[in-house]
Write a protein that holds these residues in place. Sequence first.
Motif, PDB file in Angstrom:
ATOM      1  N   GLY A 102       0.801  -1.217   0.000  1.00 61.21           N
ATOM      2  CA  GLY A 102       0.000   0.000   0.000  1.00 61.21           C
ATOM      3  C   GLY A 102       0.832   1.265   0.000  1.00 61.21           C
ATOM      4  N   SER A 103       2.104   1.157   0.426  1.00 60.09           N
ATOM      5  CA  SER A 103       2.952   2.343   0.470  1.00 60.09           C
ATOM      6  C   SER A 103       3.296   2.872  -0.922  1.00 60.09           C
ATOM      7  N   TYR A 104       3.025   2.078  -1.957  1.00 62.84           N
ATOM      8  CA  TYR A 104       3.295   2.542  -3.320  1.00 62.84           C
ATOM      9  C   TYR A 104       2.158   3.380  -3.892  1.00 62.84           C
ATOM     10  N   VAL A 105       1.007   3.359  -3.257  1.00 68.50           N
ATOM     11  CA  VAL A 105      -0.135   4.105  -3.788  1.00 68.50           C
ATOM     12  C   VAL A 105       0.160   5.604  -3.899  1.00 68.50           C
ATOM     13  N   PRO A 106       0.780   6.248  -2.893  1.00 67.75           N
ATOM     14  CA  PRO A 106       1.100   7.677  -3.061  1.00 67.75           C
ATOM     15  C   PRO A 106       2.007   7.944  -4.262  1.00 67.75           C
ATOM     16  N   TRP A 107       2.906   7.007  -4.559  1.00 69.10           N
ATOM     17  CA  TRP A 107       3.773   7.194  -5.726  1.00 69.10           C
ATOM     18  C   TRP A 107       2.965   7.034  -7.013  1.00 69.10           C
ATOM     19  N   LEU A 108       2.006   6.138  -7.020  1.00 68.28           N
ATOM     20  CA  LEU A 108       1.124   6.008  -8.187  1.00 68.28           C
ATOM     21  C   LEU A 108       0.340   7.297  -8.399  1.00 68.28           C
ATOM     22  N   SER A 167      17.322   3.427 -11.169  1.00 74.90           N
ATOM     23  CA  SER A 167      17.342   2.042 -11.630  1.00 74.90           C
ATOM     24  C   SER A 167      15.943   1.551 -11.972  1.00 74.90           C
ATOM     25  N   PRO A 168      15.805   0.818 -13.093  1.00 75.12           N
ATOM     26  CA  PRO A 168      14.492   0.248 -13.416  1.00 75.12           C
ATOM     27  C   PRO A 168      14.088  -0.844 -12.437  1.00 75.12           C
ATOM     28  N   ARG A 169      15.031  -1.343 -11.646  1.00 71.90           N
ATOM     29  CA  ARG A 169      14.720  -2.363 -10.638  1.00 71.90           C
ATOM     30  C   ARG A 169      14.313  -1.754  -9.302  1.00 71.90           C
ATOM     31  N   ASP A 170      14.399  -0.433  -9.202  1.00 74.90           N
ATOM     32  CA  ASP A 170      13.882   0.284  -8.034  1.00 74.90           C
ATOM     33  C   ASP A 170      12.394   0.518  -8.289  1.00 74.90           C
ATOM     34  N   VAL A 171      11.537  -0.033  -7.434  1.00 76.87           N
ATOM     35  CA  VAL A 171      10.092   0.002  -7.683  1.00 76.87           C
ATOM     36  C   VAL A 171       9.568   1.426  -7.830  1.00 76.87           C
ATOM     37  N   VAL A 172       9.986   2.318  -6.931  1.00 77.68           N
ATOM     38  CA  VAL A 172       9.502   3.702  -6.996  1.00 77.68           C
ATOM     39  C   VAL A 172       9.966   4.371  -8.279  1.00 77.68           C
ATOM     40  N   PRO A 296       7.962  -1.756   2.623  1.00 74.66           N
ATOM     41  CA  PRO A 296       8.866  -2.707   1.960  1.00 74.66           C
ATOM     42  C   PRO A 296      10.328  -2.336   2.140  1.00 74.66           C
ATOM     43  N   GLN A 297      11.189  -3.317   2.031  1.00 74.45           N
ATOM     44  CA  GLN A 297      12.623  -3.109   2.095  1.00 74.45           C
ATOM     45  C   GLN A 297      13.046  -2.052   1.079  1.00 74.45           C
ATOM     46  N   GLY A 298      13.810  -1.060   1.557  1.00 76.52           N
ATOM     47  CA  GLY A 298      14.321  -0.028   0.665  1.00 76.52           C
ATOM     48  C   GLY A 298      13.395   1.145   0.439  1.00 76.52           C
ATOM     49  N   ALA A 299      12.200   1.136   1.056  1.00 77.36           N
ATOM     50  CA  ALA A 299      11.282   2.272   0.911  1.00 77.36           C
ATOM     51  C   ALA A 299      11.906   3.521   1.545  1.00 77.36           C
ATOM     52  N   GLN A 300      11.526   4.670   1.005  1.00 77.58           N
ATOM     53  CA  GLN A 300      12.117   5.923   1.476  1.00 77.58           C
ATOM     54  C   GLN A 300      11.608   6.311   2.862  1.00 77.58           C
ATOM     55  N   VAL A 301      12.516   6.771   3.708  1.00 78.39           N
ATOM     56  CA  VAL A 301      12.189   7.323   5.026  1.00 78.39           C
ATOM     57  C   VAL A 301      12.598   8.791   5.025  1.00 78.39           C
ATOM     58  N   SER A 302      11.689   9.678   5.448  1.00 75.04           N
ATOM     59  CA  SER A 302      11.933  11.116   5.380  1.00 75.04           C
ATOM     60  C   SER A 302      11.805  11.768   6.748  1.00 75.04           C
ATOM     61  N   ALA A 303      12.477  12.887   6.896  1.00 72.82           N
ATOM     62  CA  ALA A 303      12.409  13.647   8.147  1.00 72.82           C
ATOM     63  C   ALA A 303      11.000  14.192   8.348  1.00 72.82           C
ATOM     64  N   SER A 304      10.464  14.006   9.550  1.00 70.07           N
ATOM     65  CA  SER A 304       9.096  14.452   9.815  1.00 70.07           C
ATOM     66  C   SER A 304       8.988  15.953  10.035  1.00 70.07           C
ATOM     67  N   VAL A 361      14.066   2.071   4.508  1.00 70.82           N
ATOM     68  CA  VAL A 361      13.487   1.044   5.367  1.00 70.82           C
ATOM     69  C   VAL A 361      14.310  -0.236   5.280  1.00 70.82           C
ATOM     70  N   GLY A 362      14.495  -0.879   6.433  1.00 66.22           N
ATOM     71  CA  GLY A 362      15.241  -2.128   6.461  1.00 66.22           C
ATOM     72  C   GLY A 362      14.830  -2.991   7.631  1.00 66.22           C
ATOM     73  N   SER A 363      15.716  -3.890   8.031  1.00 64.31           N
ATOM     74  CA  SER A 363      15.440  -4.805   9.138  1.00 64.31           C
ATOM     75  C   SER A 363      16.716  -5.058   9.927  1.00 64.31           C
TER      76      SER A 363
END
Length: 394
Positions: A102-108, A167-172, A296-304, A361-363
């Motif tokens: 669902g985190s990709y919806v804002p990018w869509l 990169s085309p392999r980067d989902v965003v 998801p792994q690698g999703a962007q995290v931004s300063a609030s 984002v990671g683990s």
Amino acid sequence: MTKDREDTAYPLMAGTTGNEATRNEPADDDTAQPEPQAPTAGPATTEPRRRGPGPFTLIVLPGVVTLTGVLAFLSLTGVLDTALPQDQAPGGPESAVSNVDGSYVPWLRKATEDCTGVTPALLAAHIDRLSGWQDDTASLSEQGIARFTDAGWKTWGRDDDGNGTSSPRDVVDAIMALGRQDCSLAEKMTALRTEGTVNGDVADLTLAAYAAGADRVEKAGKVPGAARAFVAEVKERLPRYDALVRKNPEQEGGRAAGALLTPPVTTLTVTSPFGSRAHPLTGVTKLHTGVDFGAPQGAQVSASWEGRVEFAGLTSAYGYRVVIDHGTVDGKRLETTYSHLSALQVTTGQGVTTGQAVGLVGSTGLSTGPHLHFEVLLDGQYTDPTAWLTGGGR
């Protein structure tokens, strides 16, 4: 420091083989000649000869019965339903959405915000038709979920999520690039339709231009026959993505009315809230000092919010962690933290602005799956982060 560890949320191929043997002997006992009978004094009597089961009964019939039973079992258990690809099975379950976070919806939304005729759901359905949202192609010429060639990526690709790599392999990056391409085609189709050169729905014409080329659409004056199947397959997927977009409403301006802080990730999917809870490993009940947002792994995290990076480094419990000092609010010091990152994009002492990239984002650390552990501290005391993101934090 309080330790933090979180829990995250083929086809059976049955077959049989058999070997049939051919024997050089009569196929039926009726072909056997009766043996001569010895002469007797009285009238001759002939007793019918008993015949055993034939090859059909011994070999073929048991196989037919067994195969029928196996097919009936597989049909009842649903295994046979996997024989066809999901998109080809009429009335099959729609599981493609489960591949999309669902985190990709804002990018869509962002990719189509200035686009006439292409909606976030249509863009998502287009990606689904190309790859099923899976970056698993074996092709060297087409990469990523949007299946870009090197030449196509040079035209449309950018580093949209700010992680330092295009990169085309980067989902965003792939979402935004395909959005740019589709919106450019939509603009061309809109102009042609305005001139009266082509007729039809802009979305259909856009998809047709992607599949067959804008020149062929212009020449046909409508969706050409070569592109009709592609358009139909994308439109067939559209309802499921309309539903996905509706389930992930956009916050106005990225910040809820009255909220001081902006979301650190694009979609606030809470997987573990702030408050007392039983530790997922030890079972000990204690304070969960922040809120976990699934991403998801690698999703962007931004300063609030704007401020200065107080700490950016690796810790044993929180993995890669960023702490930002935002100064004082109503005379109290406000800090936010971002933990379990897979990469850092800021350094200690650096000034940041609201929405600036701070990590991915990671683990890392004590974590069982990708997510962001986000904390808000007021004068050193942990507070519920969701209140600061929805307007009730002050």
